[in-house]
Design an enzyme around this catalytic site. Structure first.
Site, PDB file in Angstrom:
ATOM      1  N   ARG A   1       0.857  -1.183   0.000  1.00  0.00           N
ATOM      2  CA  ARG A   1       0.000   0.000   0.000  1.00  0.00           C
ATOM      3  C   ARG A   1       0.897   1.238   0.000  1.00  0.00           C
ATOM      4  NH1 ARG A   1      -2.349  -3.360   4.063  1.00  0.00           N
ATOM      5  NH2 ARG A   1      -4.457  -4.086   3.523  1.00  0.00           N
TER       6      ARG A   1
ATOM      7  N   TYR B   1     -10.332 -10.120  -6.970  1.00  0.00           N
ATOM      8  CA  TYR B   1      -9.424 -10.431  -8.072  1.00  0.00           C
ATOM      9  C   TYR B   1      -9.834 -11.690  -8.819  1.00  0.00           C
ATOM     10  CZ  TYR B   1      -6.724  -6.766  -5.985  1.00  0.00           C
ATOM     11  OH  TYR B   1      -6.344  -5.552  -5.487  1.00  0.00           O
TER      12      TYR B   1
ATOM     13  N   ARG C   1      -0.664  -1.701  -7.159  1.00  0.00           N
ATOM     14  CA  ARG C   1      -0.942  -2.785  -6.203  1.00  0.00           C
ATOM     15  C   ARG C   1      -1.972  -3.754  -6.788  1.00  0.00           C
ATOM     16  NH1 ARG C   1      -1.467  -4.326  -0.600  1.00  0.00           N
ATOM     17  NH2 ARG C   1      -3.637  -4.534   0.076  1.00  0.00           N
TER      18      ARG C   1
ATOM     19  N   HIS D   1      -4.606  -8.523   3.572  1.00  0.00           N
ATOM     20  CA  HIS D   1      -6.052  -8.406   3.756  1.00  0.00           C
ATOM     21  C   HIS D   1      -6.483  -9.203   4.985  1.00  0.00           C
ATOM     22  CE1 HIS D   1      -6.815  -7.526  -0.798  1.00  0.00           C
ATOM     23  NE2 HIS D   1      -6.469  -6.439  -0.121  1.00  0.00           N
TER      24      HIS D   1
ATOM     25  N   HIS E   1      -2.110   2.725  -6.018  1.00  0.00           N
ATOM     26  CA  HIS E   1      -3.103   1.681  -5.768  1.00  0.00           C
ATOM     27  C   HIS E   1      -3.335   0.830  -7.020  1.00  0.00           C
ATOM     28  CE1 HIS E   1      -5.703   0.074  -2.738  1.00  0.00           C
ATOM     29  NE2 HIS E   1      -6.757   0.102  -3.524  1.00  0.00           N
TER      30      HIS E   1
ATOM     31  N   LYS F   1      -2.464  -2.098   7.907  1.00  0.00           N
ATOM     32  CA  LYS F   1      -3.631  -1.536   8.571  1.00  0.00           C
ATOM     33  C   LYS F   1      -3.834  -2.198   9.934  1.00  0.00           C
ATOM     34  CE  LYS F   1      -6.335   0.005   4.581  1.00  0.00           C
ATOM     35  NZ  LYS F   1      -7.633  -0.075   3.882  1.00  0.00           N
TER      36      LYS F   1
END
Length: 292
Positions: A143, A267, A235, A258, A232, A167
């Site tokens: 990210r 995806y 990515r 994730h 992004h 995150k």
């Protein structure tokens, strides 16, 4: 500036959002702030849950837009360290199809790298840094925030991995390719000494906005439409191209950091569309004419 103003400024500078888009986000966030009767940036999950009552009569598309506005706003606050938790799990979940991520072709990626490598051949610090940033975005799927805030200590000298804090403060190990490792080694020899950051600037480390600008400028020099490129999008290209190459979805989830595999599953839709096209264009039956 308020947190909402900071978020809207990021949309304009980093994502290149159109004026009407920024105005729409601004209206959604200001209206939500009025409904929670306080600073939206400080809203609790319970306060956000009450928004559902006020939005009960909205069309699904409008509800989806408002929910998206708040999710992105609180994601921004967490990324910037302005808030530790993300309360948006309390928001309603409209039943709308999630948009597919933008796709970059292998040829477009090749054009980007060719230009970056040509410029880095002269060992200019700025050009070498650009190549490393590109390698980390497309080669490791980081990210933007994870990349610009990497400390030098995240780069081990004896293993092909980076230690990345994603995150929610979750740490993960991200593999670094041999070519990226060579670029990193060159950059470590050229970067400013004394700074704890891998990509230092006068005020600490380079910003996400600066990274966005560098990627756009490289796209122009590579002859690509700058509106197609962003950190992004690179990515997304990392994830899509890995899946096309046969990567396992669980492995991809780990690489991307994730928390929920449902986020990674977007995806599979991208890859499914590619497979349908492949069957329609390349399958032997596609070459046969149907009988009259």
């Amino acid at each position: 500036m308020s947190a909402i103003d900071d978020f809207l400024a990021m949309l304009a500078a980093e994502r290149g959002a159109a004026r009407n888009t920024i105005l729409a986000y601004g209206r959604d966030l200001e209206q939500a702030e009025e409904m929670v009767s306080g600073r939206l940036a400080d809203a609790s999950p319970a306060q956000l849950a009450k928004l559902a009552q006020g939005w009960a009569s909205l069309a699904p598309a409008t509800l989806a837009r408002k929910t998206s506005s708040l999710r992105q706003f609180f994601g921004f606050l967490v990324d910037e360290g302005m808030r530790e938790d993300d309360p948006t799990h309390a928001l309603p979940r409209p039943a709308t199809r999630r948009p597919l991520p933008k796709i970059l072709s292998h040829a477009e990626i090749e054009a980007l790298f060719q230009r970056a490598e040509e410029e880095a051949a002269g060992e200019s610090p700025a050009a070498v840094r650009m190549l490393v940033l590109l390698e980390m975005l497309y080669g490791s799927g980081l990210r933007a925030t994870e990349l610009v805030s990497l400390p030098v200590s995240a780069v081990p000298r004896d293993a092909p991995f980076l230690t990345v804090t994603g995150k929610g403060g979750q740490a993960r190990m991200v593999p670094v390719s041999k070519r990226a490792g060579r670029a990193l080694g060159c950059w470590l020899a050229l970067r400013e000494f004394g700074s704890p950051w891998l990509f230092p600037s006068r005020k600490g480390h380079i910003s996400r906005i600066r990274l966005f600008q560098l990627i756009k400028a490289l796209a122009v020099r590579a002859g690509l439409p700058p509106e197609k490129l962003s950190p992004h999008v690179l990515r997304h290209a990392f994830a899509t191209h890995l899946l096309e190459g046969g990567a396992d979805l669980r492995a991809l989830q780990t690489l991307l950091g994730h928390a929920d595999i449902s986020t990674t599953q977007i995806y599979t839709h991208v890859d499914a569309a590619r497979l349908v096209k492949l069957v329609n264009e390349r399958h032997p039956l596609a070459q046969r004419r149907t009988s009259d």
